[in-house]
Design a protein around this motif. Structure first.
Motif, short mmCIF file in Angstrom:
data_model
loop_
_atom_site.label_atom_id
_atom_site.label_comp_id
_atom_site.label_asym_id
_atom_site.label_seq_id
_atom_site.Cartn_x
_atom_site.Cartn_y
_atom_site.Cartn_z
N UNK A 1 21.99 15.14 30.84
CA UNK A 1 21.26 15.79 29.78
C UNK A 1 22.14 16.90 29.21
N UNK A 2 22.28 16.94 27.90
CA UNK A 2 23.12 17.93 27.24
C UNK A 2 22.28 19.12 26.78
N UNK A 3 22.16 20.12 27.64
CA UNK A 3 21.47 21.36 27.28
C UNK A 3 22.53 22.40 26.94
N UNK A 4 22.23 23.28 25.99
CA UNK A 4 23.25 24.21 25.52
C UNK A 4 23.77 25.15 26.61
N UNK A 5 22.95 25.49 27.59
CA UNK A 5 23.44 26.41 28.63
C UNK A 5 24.49 25.75 29.53
N UNK A 15 26.99 11.17 19.04
CA UNK A 15 25.82 10.30 18.94
C UNK A 15 26.32 8.85 18.95
N UNK A 16 25.82 8.06 19.89
CA UNK A 16 26.23 6.66 19.96
C UNK A 16 25.72 5.84 18.78
N UNK A 17 24.63 6.29 18.15
CA UNK A 17 24.03 5.52 17.05
C UNK A 17 24.76 5.73 15.72
N UNK A 18 25.02 6.98 15.33
CA UNK A 18 25.60 7.24 14.01
C UNK A 18 27.04 7.75 14.04
N UNK A 19 27.52 8.15 15.22
CA UNK A 19 28.90 8.61 15.33
C UNK A 19 29.10 10.11 15.11
N UNK A 20 28.03 10.85 14.83
CA UNK A 20 28.14 12.30 14.64
C UNK A 20 28.78 12.93 15.86
N UNK A 46 17.19 10.29 17.49
CA UNK A 46 16.16 10.04 18.49
C UNK A 46 16.68 9.78 19.89
N UNK A 47 17.99 9.94 20.11
CA UNK A 47 18.59 9.71 21.42
C UNK A 47 19.41 10.92 21.84
N UNK A 48 19.55 11.08 23.15
CA UNK A 48 20.35 12.18 23.67
C UNK A 48 21.82 11.99 23.35
N UNK A 49 22.48 13.08 22.93
CA UNK A 49 23.91 13.02 22.65
C UNK A 49 24.69 13.02 23.95
N UNK A 50 25.83 12.37 23.96
CA UNK A 50 26.68 12.23 25.15
C UNK A 50 27.89 13.13 25.03
N UNK A 51 28.38 13.58 26.18
CA UNK A 51 29.61 14.40 26.21
C UNK A 51 30.81 13.47 26.19
#
Length: 52
Positions: A1-5, A15-20, A46-51
Motif C-alpha cells: 500500500x502506497x501511503x504518503x508517510x 499507475x499500471x492502467x494509464x502509465x501516470x 481506481x487502483x492503487x499505484x505501485x512503487x
C-alpha cells in the motif's frame, strides 16, 4: 500500500492502467501509525499505484 508517510524523496509511483508516474520531491512529515498520519493509499484509475 502506497501511503504518503512511507514515501521517501526520489521514490517513483506509477499507475499500471494509464502509465501516470509521480516522483516524490518532498516527503510527508507525518509519522506512520500516529493519530495524525495520512491513511488514504495513493490511487489512480481506481487502483492503487505501485512503487517503481
Amino acid at each position: 500500500m502506497a501511503n504518503c508517510c512511507d514515501m521517501k524523496e526520489g521514490d517513483v509511483f506509477y499507475c499500471e492502467a494509464c502509465g501516470l508516474e509521480l516522483k516524490v520531491s518532498k516527503p510527508c512529515s507525518c509519522t506512520s501509525g500516529s493519530e495524525d498520519a495520512c491513511s488514504v493509499p495513493l490511487t489512480c484509475c481506481g487502483k492503487e499505484m505501485k512503487k517503481k
